[in-house]
Design an enzyme around this catalytic site. Structure first.
Site, PDB file in Angstrom:
ATOM      1  N   SER A 133      33.555  37.015  45.021  1.00 31.23           N
ATOM      2  CA  SER A 133      33.795  37.447  43.635  1.00 31.23           C
ATOM      3  C   SER A 133      33.606  38.943  43.409  1.00 31.23           C
ATOM      4  O   SER A 133      33.983  39.450  42.354  1.00 31.23           O
ATOM      5  CB  SER A 133      32.873  36.687  42.680  1.00 31.23           C
ATOM      6  OG  SER A 133      33.273  35.353  42.574  1.00 31.23           O
ATOM      7  N   LYS A 177      36.586  40.724  42.366  1.00 33.73           N
ATOM      8  CA  LYS A 177      37.078  40.701  40.978  1.00 33.73           C
ATOM      9  C   LYS A 177      37.000  42.098  40.354  1.00 33.73           C
ATOM     10  O   LYS A 177      37.773  42.410  39.447  1.00 33.73           O
ATOM     11  CB  LYS A 177      36.270  39.693  40.155  1.00 33.73           C
ATOM     12  CG  LYS A 177      36.493  38.220  40.550  1.00 33.73           C
ATOM     13  CD  LYS A 177      35.613  37.290  39.705  1.00 33.73           C
ATOM     14  CE  LYS A 177      35.978  35.823  39.806  1.00 33.73           C
ATOM     15  NZ  LYS A 177      35.591  35.145  41.029  1.00 33.73           N
ATOM     16  N   TYR A 220      44.849  35.491  45.068  1.00 31.55           N
ATOM     17  CA  TYR A 220      43.452  35.481  44.632  1.00 31.55           C
ATOM     18  C   TYR A 220      42.513  35.192  45.801  1.00 31.55           C
ATOM     19  O   TYR A 220      41.515  35.888  46.015  1.00 31.55           O
ATOM     20  CB  TYR A 220      43.298  34.432  43.524  1.00 31.55           C
ATOM     21  CG  TYR A 220      41.886  34.164  43.075  1.00 31.55           C
ATOM     22  CD1 TYR A 220      41.190  35.090  42.296  1.00 31.55           C
ATOM     23  CD2 TYR A 220      41.248  32.977  43.408  1.00 31.55           C
ATOM     24  CE1 TYR A 220      39.895  34.833  41.878  1.00 31.55           C
ATOM     25  CE2 TYR A 220      39.952  32.709  42.985  1.00 31.55           C
ATOM     26  CZ  TYR A 220      39.278  33.643  42.221  1.00 31.55           C
ATOM     27  OH  TYR A 220      37.992  33.382  41.809  1.00 31.55           O
TER      28      TYR A 220
END
Lengths: 311, 311, 311, 311
Positions: free
Chosen positions: A70, A73, A195
């Site tokens: 993450s 991100k 992603y």
């Protein structure tokens, strides 16, 4: 204080802190939702501090690459703000969510508009925005991160990316739910592939501390010479990290550490000391909120001893 | 810069900013859930900046008392931490809520433990804690605020307090819900009375800027000479304000202003520049999130022009 | 079949069924949220069947009074429809809730309008409606139930009512939440007192079977000679029991038993066989959904063997 | 009454009722979430009643095929119970949902186990179960429905099925969410294809009334001579329709009509009078809950005038 002494002190401090937090190893739990992450050696621990003066201080396994998950991100968000600016906020918010990172409840009540770019749904919208912009979003991201980190060997772990894709159900549900509200513009499967590729980047503490350096330096990446964001945009990214960067533990991180930061389930946490340093700590075992157990403690000690809290 | 010049500049800046935001008046909406608040003259606007050097700069209606409402939640929290320390976190959290300030949904799912001390449920738990400690909690609070502000004439507007009590239904529901989970120890009606008395304190921008001065000054209130909190506790309070201080707009406030702050539906907002200043701005008209429309804009301009953001 | 034979068979069947379900005793759990209910002798079991021909068949502890609890919600609803008719549906719905009987989540999302009269919030609204109508609502209810059951000695157990009031927190929260949406017209405390008095009525299986007889008989109570409701209203009450009468197990009750019914945490369940019988079974131990464990099984066997299901 | 007279009366009654409800046309709204449904001629209205004696009575557009949509959920459920029996209830419940038919909120809180087979998530689980059983689930369903209706020309409208698939986002989200909880065993895309094919069956009121005949006849389909379900299973299906068959209006349908029923957004509603009749009414315009506006009214009148309510 004189630079040489400061360097010495910093080095000593980092060693001291790793020694203090090492006993926490064994009390957390490595991410095991995909086999490719579950197999990491759990007792690794590293830290790197990168100053606006260009100096790097390291301790422990600071040069071992790990899955950034993450933390990616932040890079996606910076890319999106870079090419689309404030317009992205029509598609998502920048408020903390008060919900587990992968909950669909709030997303349904708020009609498919994710709360912020650091919950999964929000990151997927950001990837959807980047998908509309780049021919090969995962490659663009990889190259962007190579420039920011100054490491041309940063790569995607395709084995991890594929494993994430095989376990995509919850993220696919979020993407389709947003599509049902008209807030998803590209093919769900394609965006999920991008992603997961971004999440599967492998970087070390040194790579990440350097790559986040521009966020401590008014948007300027000194080793690449690139003005990545404006000073104002930089503050805004830091603000979003401060309120939403650690899943459902952002408040606790602000309370204990007092720095903008972003974590990943690979066990990495990056924090920013505006105007001074970026720092990355890594240890794979996680606490109940999905953040590195030893990592948070290390940052807390660091913040206390140097007085780094922004508050 | 030289102090005299700085003072001059600050004064000019405050005037300039009030002039810029004044056109927003008329675009917001005064709180009208109780008649006693609905009758305030809407076009008032004031600001006060209090420096760690003891200097106060003001502009506009900075000396007019208004109803501080939820800003009082900071004083209650400081009192509770003062006498009970970390133990209070067994009763509530310090995470942002991601929900409107008076929602009961999260409170039920999380079994009566409020997310943080700045949503109503959390403030009620804090008042319940103070109720167990003080014989006359509202008086204790008033006296505490008089010391912090250096103004012995700060008083509770009993008309407002009574009116709030008459419209207590939502807060009573929250208190009883927590009681049903065992997280409320005193009589609901008595705690509600104390709570509304604290909310009904009348203070001016100058009073509030001075009263929040210790939060910019490592916990030390210089005009009273009192070490209100430890430096570490001070950072913690600021951290909670930064992640949860502006209802469901805390993320946006961090994004636009970048300072710890706390707002009230009376139209006041207090912000803290750690190590330097506390500032209070007031204008009664609110935006959709319940925060002063002109107040947020004034703080945004101030933050931009002086570079006050902590990020 | 001839009446005498039928009576004989019914008697035998009831005995047989109680024998079959008796082994379930010990596998459930008596309601213990208030001491006054927790002290009931757990191994009691009784059943009464009341035919439209006026005959009563009983087995086991059918004449022992117990706390009717939520079964009283049917009587309150019948009273309210009696004096206010269809207008009550402006204040609440008649849809199943899909939520535990005391959840506030749905109530908040649906802005204070309860789903149906058999969840607590809905029953409180009905009591609020009755409070506006009667000088002494609890007495009116008691007298109404005395007439319906033909037993002038039905009384409220004040000890239970007081104990419920002491533990009123969750119901108080629901009432205040509805008040905050403008859907509660009388003093919360007064309505709660009436509500708990109705719940604390003590009746036996025979009393309840007789009192529900009019619902099997097109609204006509033959022993009192009273047309309590119109035939159409009677069907409507039965319909609401069929979709919402057993807390969050209404679907399962329809699936297994196939009759309109209403349960209470005192362990009683009343069911209606339209055009033929009303039946009440009682055993204090409850299943996870709060319904009498042995009671549901007894009704299931009864429904299967006589073919009573409406479906 | 004599059969001939009864037939005559039934015919007259159906004509009369259609005349009475026809003025409602124009007050509802045709389903428009996919173009293929939005283009239906809105002012169509038909009804068919099929008796256990094999007689069919019709009025209006009773022989015009329309898209059965969610009515197909009953056929899927019957198939699944037929081959897997009670074991299906490990994968889903039979409780009413108290939520819009396509909400994911409850599904997430209840960890991927849908409330009942008539909300979309539940129907998808049923399709997933059938997908594991049949090589070609959509063909199996079509052939099953041909047998039940006695019409060998029942077909899938592939244009509608494809259009639904193009707008699959919300259903895909539900399926992936269940997969993330381990409650989905086949490929999401394949099951969605089967699901949409079943929904896209085109049948007339006559077809549907005949196809539902076995549910009024203890599980026996007299025109095919097939014992489709046991009498007990038949009651159970009817029970689930009674508590959950009309989206978030099941309670209202029980209240007004008092029959087990199932509706579809194509404007069809089928109801069952156990032991006597099955009936299908069709009119494309829907009310706010997604049920045929004129259709519900027609069934209400029919129920009132013949006294058909099961309650």
């Amino acid at each position: 204080m004189p630079d040489a002494l400061a360097s010495l002190s910093m080095q000593a401090l980092l060693n001291e802190i790793l020694d203090e937090v090492r006993p926490l190893i064994g009390q957390g739990k490595v991410a095991d939702y995909i086999p490719a992450l579950a197999s990491v050696v759990p007792d690794q621990l590293g830290i790197a501090v990168y100053g606006n003066d260009g100096q790097v201080h390291v301790a422990g396994d600071a040069r071992t690459p790990f899955s950034i998950q993450s933390i990616s991100k932040v890079f996606s968000l910076v890319q999106a703000i870079g090419h689309s600016g404030e317009s992205i906020w029509q598609r998502l918010g920048h408020e903390p969510s008060g919900q587990p990172f992968n909950s669909l409840v709030q997303l349904e009540f708020e009609r498919g508009k994710p709360r912020n770019p650091f919950i999964n749904a929000g990151a997927l919208v950001i990837c959807d925005i980047n998908q509309s912009r780049y021919a090969a979003p995962a490659l663009s991201m990889r190259d962007f991160v190579r420039r920011l980190s100054g490491n041309p060997e940063v790569t995607v772990d395709n084995h991890v990316a594929e494993s994430e894709y095989q376990h995509r159900a919850r993220n696919a549900a979020a993407a389709y739910l947003m599509q049902s509200f008209g807030n998803f513009h590209n093919e769900v499967e394609a965006v999920l592939r991008s992603y997961f590729s971004c999440c599967a980047l492998r970087m070390s503490c040194v790579d990440l501390a350097r790559a986040f350096g521009f966020l401590a330096n008014e948007g300027f990446c000194q080793h690449s010479g690139e003005q990545v964001l404006s000073p104002r945009q930089t503050k805004q990214i830091n603000a979003i990290m401060a309120t939403s960067g650690l899943y459902d533990e952002a408040g606790n991180f602000a309370y204990r550490v007092g720095l903008p930061g972003k974590s990943g389930v690979g066990g990495g946490i990056v924090a920013v000391v505006p105007g001074q340093f970026s720092v990355c700590v890594w240890s794979p075992e996680l606490n109940a909120a999905g953040n590195s157990l030893a990592g948070i403690k290390a940052l807390e000690l660091l913040s206390e001893r140097i007085g780094w809290s922004v508050f």
